[in-house]
Design a protein around this motif. Structure first.
Motif, short mmCIF file in Angstrom:
data_model
loop_
_atom_site.label_atom_id
_atom_site.label_comp_id
_atom_site.label_asym_id
_atom_site.label_seq_id
_atom_site.Cartn_x
_atom_site.Cartn_y
_atom_site.Cartn_z
N MET A 1 -11.55 -17.76 19.22
CA MET A 1 -10.35 -18.48 19.59
C MET A 1 -9.12 -17.89 18.91
N LEU A 2 -8.00 -17.93 19.66
CA LEU A 2 -6.75 -17.38 19.15
C LEU A 2 -6.15 -18.31 18.10
N LEU B 1 -7.60 -23.40 25.99
CA LEU B 1 -8.54 -23.80 24.95
C LEU B 1 -7.86 -23.86 23.58
N ALA B 2 -7.09 -22.80 23.25
CA ALA B 2 -6.44 -22.76 21.94
C ALA B 2 -5.44 -23.90 21.81
N VAL B 3 -4.70 -24.15 22.88
CA VAL B 3 -3.69 -25.20 22.83
C VAL B 3 -4.36 -26.58 22.80
N MET B 4 -5.43 -26.73 23.56
CA MET B 4 -6.12 -28.02 23.61
C MET B 4 -6.73 -28.36 22.26
N ARG B 5 -7.30 -27.35 21.60
CA ARG B 5 -7.87 -27.60 20.28
C ARG B 5 -6.79 -28.14 19.34
N GLY B 6 -5.62 -27.49 19.36
CA GLY B 6 -4.52 -27.95 18.53
C GLY B 6 -4.12 -29.37 18.89
N ALA B 7 -4.09 -29.66 20.19
CA ALA B 7 -3.64 -30.98 20.63
C ALA B 7 -4.63 -32.06 20.20
N GLN C 1 2.99 -24.95 19.28
CA GLN C 1 2.27 -26.21 19.17
C GLN C 1 2.16 -26.67 17.72
N MET D 1 -15.02 -26.38 22.73
CA MET D 1 -14.64 -26.37 21.31
C MET D 1 -15.87 -26.54 20.43
N GLN E 1 -4.38 -32.62 16.57
CA GLN E 1 -3.13 -33.32 16.32
C GLN E 1 -3.30 -34.84 16.53
N VAL F 1 0.60 -21.12 20.87
CA VAL F 1 -0.14 -21.63 19.71
C VAL F 1 0.82 -21.93 18.54
N ASP G 1 -10.19 -20.80 30.20
CA ASP G 1 -8.94 -20.09 29.93
C ASP G 1 -8.63 -20.17 28.43
N PRO G 2 -8.54 -19.00 27.76
CA PRO G 2 -8.40 -19.01 26.29
C PRO G 2 -7.11 -19.65 25.81
N VAL G 3 -6.05 -19.59 26.61
CA VAL G 3 -4.79 -20.18 26.19
C VAL G 3 -4.92 -21.71 26.19
N ALA H 1 0.48 -16.57 24.93
CA ALA H 1 -0.49 -17.42 24.23
C ALA H 1 -0.14 -17.54 22.75
N LEU I 1 -7.26 -11.29 28.19
CA LEU I 1 -5.91 -11.56 28.67
C LEU I 1 -5.10 -10.27 28.70
#
Lengths: 700, 604
Positions: free
Chosen positions: A367-368, B6-12, A448, B217, B15, A445, B2-4, A441, A433
């Protein structure tokens, strides 16, 4: 307590100040220019308000860490400012912060009550981070320079064990052999009775008049022995160094031809005259960020925004603060380092490791992640071509053409776009990507994380993030602000006229300010309104005296009183505005109102006053400009067009900030290039310049 | 996936969990939640109850046991017809998942588009839930009922309607009913924060995407965890350590761990650990497992807190042992067991990856409770002083002085504030010299303090680590043991059970003194740099005797400052002395110098 004496002294200095007020008025007729200079770790920023109606000028030059006052003079010279046209130089500095972080302060000793010399080292039982048990702690005063004297007070200030003068005198001889430059004296319960501390100080000064001797109650007259001791130690540690700096600064400015007022920004958002700087050394830690918040608060307030979140994004960090009804939040205690609390009121600036230099990487789970590791100024972003290979947030902004690679801020030469693209491609390959998608991306990140911190700050205050506006500043703030307001649900981003030097501007518009406090620790049922009034009056007198003896003329003095209060049994306090002379039931009612507003409903438990506080401000003539008349909104002419990536490449209008005046209005997507930063306006957003020349960006 | 996204969802999702933490910390009435963050919040998978995200402000001790408790509630709800919108379950039953009866957990379902979408949980420490001792630290408790009211999984809210009768029944049995009612209301309110956060996410993406991200995740965290496990050399690592006693019976108890590391899998086998104790030194099975994750997280701080990280692990916890408390055993001393469990995991891992593991920390929560009627304020007071102590050294640094326990973040009270609130006076509060375990990297020192009573004060002590010291690793030595001492009626005495005593009656002038252990050392003390030994001597971290016997240093007094001596460590003579000590060791065939060997845990 010797109240009558203090009041008498204050009256005497009142007369003195009337004379200096006259002199100042005279001078002000001749010179009206103000110069704010913020000396940071990398850049020295200058903001010059000429005072003759011409617009302010700004400048950024490299800092000179070996002698910060040299960089300051260089900035003045580079700006071509004439010394005799300047009424005051107002200055923010990181010198105190750096001295603590780099442990360059005084070789000093600490004197405590017998049995308690280790309070400074033990702290209150904690560890540097929640997970991981490694890491250590080095107190500013090592154990072999911490000494104990026989004495003990009760919590009411009664003498249980008297001080032994001969023992203190003998200790002074030992301290001479240890070659100390400063001594902090912190005795248990001294806030209730400072006599022993004052006596120790007198004996030490008699033995060696050159020492800087700091008593804990001089710095903070509140209970909590560790926090008070730590604060006194920080003051003693910085005092000699800051004293030398103040002297050198005065001399250099004198050589430059300047003889008027020099003031320095404190972390409470107020100014202190350079003559008093050494005595307030602990209060100027992190003064630069405080100045930025003050400026943002003032600008937003003038522009009509009630609650704002200020976001200062630089190379390594994102500093966020909350301003409610024009007043920045204040923190009672700030940790300068692990187990190093500083208990002086400071503008509450929260820092997360998110900046232009934050590094993007793919973690073990594929994960990024972005930050908190930073490429710093060396090697810096990959595009700087200084050997960096890991892509940073700045590289993402370059790849997406949000930053103009041919016109980088604060750099002599262009940026290497291809290097940035290659680094992005390397992690993009692992994520599946493309180059631009990866850069997007990275921004998603990091944005966020910053948006999350903004949300938490408002939620901690029981407020909805949507009630705020964002003031975005710093080198990278306006690049990311649009994404942040979209993410948090904030309606408006305000980008001030000079977002890259806002801290320097904050110095120019601040007031003089002194905060005083004293622990009372009494239930309301046992409180004596006369005692409370006497303490508040003494605090006001002391603050007034400090302002009047500082040699700086003021337009007026404003005094505010508050009480830190809690219910019986609670540790947490809330700050309640009070007036001298209020009886217990009036104070109790004010407490219940504040508590209810903060926590939902008051409790049916007796209330208690923990500390009494007074803040005294010396008001200066406002230095902000005037509002322009906005007639019809007008469409500015773009300076250029270039493809910028917003989900895909979009032909985007690029404006020159200098060409945008009040009334200018346009739609996103757009890029605004400032001298000191770049503002991004996303597709679907609208931008306009208000009457105060702020750029306002709004979600549609 | 979609990796973007996923990364954003993990943060959300993280949060949302953070926001739940902060919401309760802000709204709770009792200072134990608002001041020491004694709470935790999480989002859990609707099908299997696995942790999706947990807030980062809550305490480590709740790391994984929230998942187990939620899983048990999920099973219980299914037995009774499943969750309905507006339900909020509540329980504090330690055998069913919790820690001790003071920790109340609430579990609520989130329904989106009419379907069960996620579970939310909120745990908070309530100041009092009844029982024989205010606050619940009862060193002589022999059954759970002496520790407080037991709440099995029941519905506090049923379809959105408050079960007011249950609440009345519960609060009638606690000492601070108004405060407890307020805290429970605040906890129930937290769920609207979580629900709103998830609804916003679903509105932005859609239910299927959010759900897919939750699954992904958990899978990614499993991958991440396995990558750390692969860095541990394969093998079976056995370690054993002991407790002083259980507070009732004066006999040592054993904690034994065999940690098996295979390709990407860990097995924690506690066979050989002592049977359940008569006193309160017991731990529920789920909290035992949770504590294993706390230890792992201290060794690998980057490991995410998520059900996937818990997957590549397996546990053998013997039935009827101190790690599998069953009704009606008392569990009030659970923090002592948690502490020792973390220690033995460090001890086992130190054999495999010594470069990443700290030596044993001071290892006792050792709560000293002082209570009584304040003669001036005319009110009842309870003062709780949790033990501070030294941390174990690591390869990179000496151990920290005066840390908090690895499972907590709570602070020690201010001395000045304590003297305002309680009729006591501190006579000293000092770094405890010579208490850190010797080593190339020295263990951190513990501390010592003495409290004198100014009127009648009742003092209870619940600690450990007197008979068995915090151990060193990689050739480092043990720290000094814990020591508790009372002075009453002009006589000083050590409690018969050394680290535990219930309700000592102190009168004006009597005192209690505590000296906490340091942390263990790392590496052979004969390898410690002589400049550092000289500094330790001159700072008073170690005594000249320790410098000579443990570090092989020859210290020469070169000056006196006041009543203190100043030393220089002689390089040449030290080299000679160390050589002699090494030769003597080889002669003995012992790897570790003799002193304190009796106090060292047994390594097999």
């Amino acid at each position: 307590m010797n109240l009558p004496l203090r009041l008498a002294r204050s009256r005497a200095t009142g007369r003195l100040s009337a004379r200096s007020q006259q002199a100042w008025n005279e001078r002000a007729r001749r010179m009206s220019g103000l110069v704010g200079i913020d000396v940071g770790g990398t850049f020295t920023d200058l903001y010059h308000a000429p005072g003759d109606g011409t617009p302010p000028r700004i400048l950024k030059v490299p800092s000179t860490p070996d002698d910060p006052s040299r960089g300051l003079i260089e900035a003045l010279d580079a700006a071509g400012i004439a010394p005799d046209g300047v009424a005051a130089i107002l200055h923010g500095t990181t010198i105190a912060t750096n001295a603590v972080i780099e442990r360059r302060g005084a070789h000093m000793a600490l004197v405590t009550t017998r049995g308690f010399r280790d309070v400074l080292e033990l702290g209150r039982r904690d560890r540097p981070q929640m997970y991981g048990l490694s890491g250590n702690h080095r107190p500013l005063v090592p154990r072999d320079r911490r000494w104990e004297v026989t004495e003990r007070l009760s919590h009411k200030g009664e003498v249980l064990v008297p001080l032994d003068d001969a023992e203190v005198a003998a200790l002074a001889e030992v301290l001479k052999r240890q070659n100390v430059e400063a001594v902090a004296v912190s005795l248990l319960h001294a806030y209730a009775n400072p006599a022993h501390e004052q006596r120790v100080r007198a004996i030490l000064l008699e033995a060696c008049p050159d020492w800087h001797v700091v008593t804990s109650t001089q710095v903070v007259r509140e209970y909590y022995e560790f926090e008070r001791t730590s604060t006194a130690v920080v003051q003693g540690y910085l005092q000699p160094l800051i004293g030398r700096y103040a002297r050198r600064l005065g001399e250099r400015l004198g050589e430059w031809g300047f003889g008027a007022d020099i003031l320095v920004m404190q972390s409470n958002g107020g100014l202190v005259p350079v003559a008093q700087l050494a005595d307030r050394a602990a209060s100027i830690v992190r003064s630069g960020p405080a100045a930025g918040v003050m400026a943002a608060a003032r600008i937003a307030s003038a522009a009509g925004f009630r609650h704002v979140i200020t976001g200062d994004m630089g190379g390594t960090s994102f500093d966020v603060a909350v301003v409610l009804d024009g007043s920045p939040d204040v923190a009672e205690t700030t940790n300068l380092d692990f187990r190093m609390p500083l208990r002086v009121p400071m503008i509450d600036v929260h820092t997360i490791g998110a900046g232009g230099g934050s590094i993007a990487h793919v973690n073990r789970g594929g994960m990024l992640e972005v930050g908190p590791r930073s490429a710093g100024s060396m090697p810096g972003p990959v595009a700087y071509g200084q050997g960096g290979t890991e892509p940073t947030v700045t590289d993402a902004n370059i790849v997406l053409a949000r930053i103009n690679p041919d016109r980088p801020i604060g750099r002599g030469h262009g940026l290497q776009l291809e290097l940035a693209r290659d680094s992005m491609r390397r992690i993009g390959d692992r994520l599946g990507l493309g180059v631009e998608q990866t850069a997007e991306a990275v921004l998603a990140v990091i944005n966020q994380r910053m948006a999350g911190r903004m949300r938490l700050l408002s939620i901690e205050r029981g407020l909805d993030p949507r009630d705020f506006a964002l003031v975005a500043f710093g080198g990278a703030g306006p690049l990311h602000g649009a994404a942040l307001i979209r993410e948090v649900g904030v309606q408006t981003m305000l980008v001030p006229p000079h977002p890259g030097v806002l801290c320097a501007m904050g110095c120019v518009i601040a007031e003089l300010r002194h905060d005083l406090s004293q622990t009372l620790e009494k239930g309301l049922e046992a409180m004596d309104a006369g005692d409370v009034a006497a303490i508040l009056a003494a605090q006001a007198a002391e603050g007034r005296e400090r302002i009047l003896t500082g040699g700086i003329a003021v337009d007026g003095i404003a005094v505010e009183h508050t009480a830190d209060m809690a219910y019986r049994g609670q540790i947490h306090t809330v700050r309640v505005p009070i007036e001298p002379g209020w009886p217990a039931d009036r104070i109790g009612a004010a407490f219940r109102e504040v508590y209810g507003a903060k926590y939902g409903r008051p409790l049916d438990v007796p209330g208690r006053i923990v500390n009494l506080r007074t803040s005294v401000a010396g008001l200066r003539a406002p230095a902000t400009g005037t509002a322009a008349d906005i007639g019809e909104a007008w469409h500015p002419v773009e300076a250029a067009r270039r493809p910028v990536h917003f989900g895909g490449w979009v032909e985007t209008r690029v404006y020159d900030r200098a060409a945008l005046g009040p009334g200018a209005a346009f739609d996103g997507p757009a890029i605004v290039e400032h001298v000191d930063t770049t503002t991004v306006i996303e597709p679907g957003m609208r931008a306009r310049v208000d009457a105060w020349n702020n750029l306002l960006v709004e979600c549609a | 996936m979609d990796p973007v996204t996923l990364a954003v969802m993990r943060g959300a999702l993280e949060q949302i969990a953070d926001e739940m933490d902060l919401h309760l910390i802000h709204a709770a009435i009792s200072p134990i939640i608002s001041e020491t963050n004694d709470c935790a919040h999480g989002i859990f998978h609707p099908d299997n109850g696995e942790t999706v995200a947990q807030g980062r402000y809550g305490l480590p001790v709740f790391l994984a046991n929230m998942q187990f408790t939620t899983q048990n509630v999920l099973a219980e709800a299914r037995r009774s017809g499943g969750f309905r919108p507006g339900d909020i379950w509540m329980l504090n039953d330690p055998y069913f998942g919790g820690t001790h009866v003071q920790d109340m957990q609430l579990v609520a379902p989130v329904f989106i588009e009419g379907e069960l979408f996620a579970l939310l949980a909120s745990t908070g420490h309530l100041m009092d839930v009844g029982g024989s001792v205010p606050g619940g630290w009862a060193p002589r408790a022999e059954e759970i009922h002496q520790e407080g009211v037991l709440v099995p999984p029941i519905k506090l809210y049923d379809g959105g309607r408050l079960n007011a009768e249950v609440l009345r029944m519960f609060t009638a049995n606690v000492r601070l009913p108004e405060q407890i009612t307020g805290d429970l209301a605040a906890m129930a309110n937290v769920f609207s924060v979580g629900q709103r956060g998830l609804e916003t996410l679903v509105a932005r993406y859609d239910a299927a995407t959010v759900r897919a991200c939750m699954d992904e995740m958990i899978r990614r965290s499993e991958t991440e965890m396995k990558s750390y496990i692969r860095e541990i050399p394969k093998g079976r690592y056995v370690f054993e350590d002991h407790f002083d006693n259980d507070g009732i019976v004066d006999a040592p108890m054993t904690m034994r761990l065999a940690l098996s590391v295979s390709e990407d899998h860990l097995e924690f086998d506690f066979t050989g650990t002592s049977p359940a104790s008569r006193g309160p030194m017991n731990l529920s099975r789920n909290t035992a497992i949770s504590s294993c994750y706390v230890a792992l997280k201290h060794v690998f701080p980057e490991v995410p807190v998520n059900g996937g990280a818990f997957r590549p692990t397996e546990f053998r916890i013997p039935e009827g042992s101190i790690l599998a408390a069953e009704y009606p055993t008392a569990v009030g001393g659970y923090l002592e067991i948690v502490g020792r469990l973390i220690d033995v995991i460090f001890g086992a891992l130190a054999q495999a990856i010594p470069e990443r593991v700290p030596a044993a920390p001071f290892g006792t929560t050792g709560v000293i409770t002082a209570s009584g009627m304040h003669p001036e304020l005319r009110s009842y007071f309870v003062g709780v002083f949790p033990y501070p102590g030294g941390y174990g050294a690591t390869r990179g640094s000496d151990g920290l002085v005066h840390g908090n326990t690895p499972q907590s973040m709570a602070n020690f009270m201010s001395i000045e504030m304590s003297e305002h609130r309680f009729p006591i006076r501190f006579e000293h509060f000092s770094l405890r010299e010579d208490s850190g375990g010797p080593g190339t990297r020295r263990g951190g020192c513990g501390s010592s303090y003495r409290l004198r009573a100014l009127s009648d004060v009742t003092v209870s002590v619940l600690g450990d680590r007197v008979d068995h010291c915090p151990f060193g690793i990689a050739g480092g030595e043990s720290a000094a043991p814990n020591r508790v001492e009372f002075g009453t009626g002009g006589e000083s005495w050590i409690p018969p059970l050394r680290s535990k005593y219930e309700r000592a009656q102190l009168h004006d002038g009597d005192w209690v003194a505590a000296a906490s252990p340091g942390g263990g050392g790392y590496g052979d003390p004969l390898e410690r740099e002589i400049e550092l030994i000289e500094e330790d001597l001159n700072l008073g971290y170690i005594s000249p005797e320790t410098a000579t016997t443990r570090y092989g240093a020859v210290a020469i007094e070169i000056d006196r400052l006041g009543d203190r001596r100043v030393y220089r460590v002689d390089e040449e003579q030290t080299a000679q002395r160390r050589e002699a000590l090494r030769n003597a060791r080889e002669g003995d065939g012992a790897a570790v110098p003799a002193a304190r060997k009796d106090a060292m845990p047994h390594v097999r």
